[in-house]
Design a protein around this motif. Structure first.
Motif, PDB file in Angstrom:
ATOM      1  N   SER A 136       0.812  -1.218   0.000  1.00 35.17           N
ATOM      2  CA  SER A 136       0.000   0.000   0.000  1.00 35.17           C
ATOM      3  C   SER A 136       0.849   1.274   0.000  1.00 35.17           C
ATOM      4  CB  SER A 136      -0.957   0.008   1.198  1.00 35.17           C
ATOM      5  OG  SER A 136      -0.235   0.009   2.411  1.00 35.17           O
ATOM      6  N   GLU A 137       1.973   1.271   0.725  1.00 36.39           N
ATOM      7  CA  GLU A 137       2.796   2.482   0.771  1.00 36.39           C
ATOM      8  C   GLU A 137       3.515   2.713  -0.550  1.00 36.39           C
ATOM      9  OE1 GLU A 137       4.159   6.018   2.656  1.00 36.39           O
ATOM     10  OE2 GLU A 137       2.426   4.698   2.793  1.00 36.39           O
ATOM     11  N   THR A 138       3.873   1.645  -1.252  1.00 38.74           N
ATOM     12  CA  THR A 138       4.480   1.807  -2.574  1.00 38.74           C
ATOM     13  C   THR A 138       3.497   2.507  -3.507  1.00 38.74           C
ATOM     14  OG1 THR A 138       5.790  -0.193  -2.262  1.00 38.74           O
ATOM     15  CG2 THR A 138       5.520   0.585  -4.529  1.00 38.74           C
ATOM     16  N   ARG A 139       2.243   2.038  -3.506  1.00 33.13           N
ATOM     17  CA  ARG A 139       1.221   2.699  -4.339  1.00 33.13           C
ATOM     18  C   ARG A 139       1.036   4.153  -3.910  1.00 33.13           C
ATOM     19  NH1 ARG A 139      -1.210  -2.152  -3.291  1.00 33.13           N
ATOM     20  NH2 ARG A 139      -2.635  -1.204  -1.797  1.00 33.13           N
ATOM     21  N   HIS A 140       1.049   4.381  -2.594  1.00 35.08           N
ATOM     22  CA  HIS A 140       0.867   5.742  -2.096  1.00 35.08           C
ATOM     23  C   HIS A 140       1.997   6.664  -2.555  1.00 35.08           C
ATOM     24  CE1 HIS A 140       0.977   8.792   1.328  1.00 35.08           C
ATOM     25  NE2 HIS A 140      -0.090   9.064   0.634  1.00 35.08           N
ATOM     26  N   VAL A 141       3.227   6.154  -2.511  1.00 40.02           N
ATOM     27  CA  VAL A 141       4.379   6.940  -2.962  1.00 40.02           C
ATOM     28  C   VAL A 141       4.239   7.287  -4.450  1.00 40.02           C
ATOM     29  CG1 VAL A 141       6.854   6.725  -3.480  1.00 40.02           C
ATOM     30  CG2 VAL A 141       5.998   6.193  -1.185  1.00 40.02           C
ATOM     31  N   LEU A 142       3.812   6.337  -5.249  1.00 34.56           N
ATOM     32  CA  LEU A 142       3.606   6.593  -6.681  1.00 34.56           C
ATOM     33  C   LEU A 142       2.492   7.620  -6.897  1.00 34.56           C
ATOM     34  CD1 LEU A 142       3.903   2.894  -7.833  1.00 34.56           C
ATOM     35  CD2 LEU A 142       5.300   4.756  -8.773  1.00 34.56           C
ATOM     36  N   GLU A 143       1.387   7.450  -6.193  1.00 39.55           N
ATOM     37  CA  GLU A 143       0.270   8.393  -6.320  1.00 39.55           C
ATOM     38  C   GLU A 143       0.676   9.792  -5.871  1.00 39.55           C
ATOM     39  OE1 GLU A 143      -2.552   6.331  -3.937  1.00 39.55           O
ATOM     40  OE2 GLU A 143      -3.132   4.959  -5.563  1.00 39.55           O
ATOM     41  N   ARG A 144       1.451   9.868  -4.795  1.00 35.31           N
ATOM     42  CA  ARG A 144       1.922  11.166  -4.301  1.00 35.31           C
ATOM     43  C   ARG A 144       2.849  11.800  -5.328  1.00 35.31           C
ATOM     44  NH1 ARG A 144       3.733  10.572   1.570  1.00 35.31           N
ATOM     45  NH2 ARG A 144       5.625   9.647   0.714  1.00 35.31           N
ATOM     46  N   GLY A 145       3.669  10.969  -5.998  1.00 31.98           N
ATOM     47  CA  GLY A 145       4.534  11.487  -7.051  1.00 31.98           C
ATOM     48  C   GLY A 145       3.754  12.070  -8.201  1.00 31.98           C
ATOM     49  N   ILE A 146       2.648  11.422  -8.563  1.00 35.38           N
ATOM     50  CA  ILE A 146       1.793  11.959  -9.631  1.00 35.38           C
ATOM     51  C   ILE A 146       1.203  13.289  -9.198  1.00 35.38           C
ATOM     52  CG2 ILE A 146      -0.392  11.613 -10.858  1.00 35.38           C
ATOM     53  CD1 ILE A 146       0.278   8.620 -10.954  1.00 35.38           C
ATOM     54  N   ALA A 147       0.680  13.341  -7.979  1.00 36.59           N
ATOM     55  CA  ALA A 147       0.079  14.586  -7.477  1.00 36.59           C
ATOM     56  C   ALA A 147       1.101  15.704  -7.400  1.00 36.59           C
ATOM     57  CB  ALA A 147      -0.535  14.334  -6.090  1.00 36.59           C
ATOM     58  N   ARG A 148       2.341  15.371  -7.069  1.00 38.46           N
ATOM     59  CA  ARG A 148       3.406  16.358  -6.941  1.00 38.46           C
ATOM     60  C   ARG A 148       3.958  16.761  -8.301  1.00 38.46           C
ATOM     61  NH1 ARG A 148       6.504  13.856  -2.815  1.00 38.46           N
ATOM     62  NH2 ARG A 148       7.385  12.628  -4.488  1.00 38.46           N
ATOM     63  N   GLY A 149       3.823  15.864  -9.279  1.00 36.15           N
ATOM     64  CA  GLY A 149       4.275  16.180 -10.631  1.00 36.15           C
ATOM     65  C   GLY A 149       5.618  15.590 -11.008  1.00 36.15           C
ATOM     66  N   ASP A 150       6.188  14.680 -10.161  1.00 40.89           N
ATOM     67  CA  ASP A 150       7.458  14.076 -10.556  1.00 40.89           C
ATOM     68  C   ASP A 150       7.310  12.615 -10.993  1.00 40.89           C
ATOM     69  OD1 ASP A 150       7.041  13.113  -7.974  1.00 40.89           O
ATOM     70  OD2 ASP A 150       8.965  13.775  -7.176  1.00 40.89           O
ATOM     71  N   VAL A 151       6.058  12.121 -11.062  1.00 37.39           N
ATOM     72  CA  VAL A 151       5.747  10.822 -11.668  1.00 37.39           C
ATOM     73  C   VAL A 151       4.731  11.079 -12.772  1.00 37.39           C
ATOM     74  CG1 VAL A 151       4.664   8.561 -11.294  1.00 37.39           C
ATOM     75  CG2 VAL A 151       6.244   9.484  -9.581  1.00 37.39           C
ATOM     76  N   ARG A 152       4.935  10.409 -13.903  1.00 36.19           N
ATOM     77  CA  ARG A 152       4.041  10.608 -15.040  1.00 36.19           C
ATOM     78  C   ARG A 152       2.606  10.242 -14.677  1.00 36.19           C
ATOM     79  NH1 ARG A 152       6.811   6.786 -17.957  1.00 36.19           N
ATOM     80  NH2 ARG A 152       4.762   6.062 -18.617  1.00 36.19           N
TER      81      ARG A 152
END
Length: 197
Positions: A136-152
């Motif tokens: 769950s935290e891995t998914r959260h980190v990815l989702e947070r990256g999208i929201a922040r703009g550093d993950v596609r």
């Protein structure tokens, strides 16, 4: 009389013996580490933990429940703070997992969880729910990256989560080598290149 903050009121009946839970889960890990999954029976666990077999069954009705609980006691959910950078957070996830996997007995325990999930009569939903909690935290980190703009925004989060989680496990269980900092760095770099903006 007021109850102090942080204290819970006890209901009637015997207080739950929380030490039993820890003793049983420790016994599972020790038995698997020393003798493999073949040694894991409810009788052996109860004897090793110094508790009654009914006490084990009350908490974990099946061996599958017990194995999942033992694995989760060693490799449960984790929390990574917002570091402002996806790759730093990814390294934090991978490093925490690497450290957990390197603890004694965890390699055999995880191999046992994987094997148990394929056994006849295994409740697949229970294993799926466990992996969802652990990743769950891995998914959260990815989702947070999208929201922040550093993950596609179009990154395949399910595939990325699987790749991140499975890389260390495969190294340990299939390749029979302990994951290390070099693997953590390589996986972080490869996933970072694949999904970063």
């Amino acid at each position: 009389m007021a109850v102090e903050q942080g204290q819970a009121r006890r209901g009637p009946g015997r207080p739950r013996q929380e030490h039993v839970t820890g003793a049983v889960l420790d016994a599972v890990v020790a038995l698997v580490a020393e003798h493999g999954m073949g040694a894991l029976t409810m009788d052996a666990v109860a004897a090793r933990a110094g508790v009654s077999k009914p006490a084990v069954y009350r908490r974990w009705p099946t061996k599958q429940d017990l194995v999942i609980a033992a694995a989760e006691s060693r490799i449960g959910p984790l929390t990574v703070p917002d570091m402002g950078d996806f790759r730093a957070e990814l390294r934090a996830v991978l490093t925490a997992r690497m450290e957990a996997y390197r603890r004694p007995g965890v390699d055999r325990l995880l191999a046992g969880v994987i094997g148990a999930s394929a056994e006849e009569g295994a409740v697949r939903e229970a294993f799926h729910a466990y992996t969802q909690r652990v990743t769950s935290e891995t998914r959260h980190v990815l989702e947070r990256g999208i929201a922040r703009g550093d993950v596609r925004a179009d990154a395949d989060l399910a595939a990325a989560t699987t790749l991140i989680a499975s890389s260390l496990v495969f190294r340990m269980v299939a390749e029979q080598r302990m994951p290390d900092e070099a693997l953590v760095e390589s996986v972080a770099e490869l996933i970072g290149r694949a999904v970063s903006v």
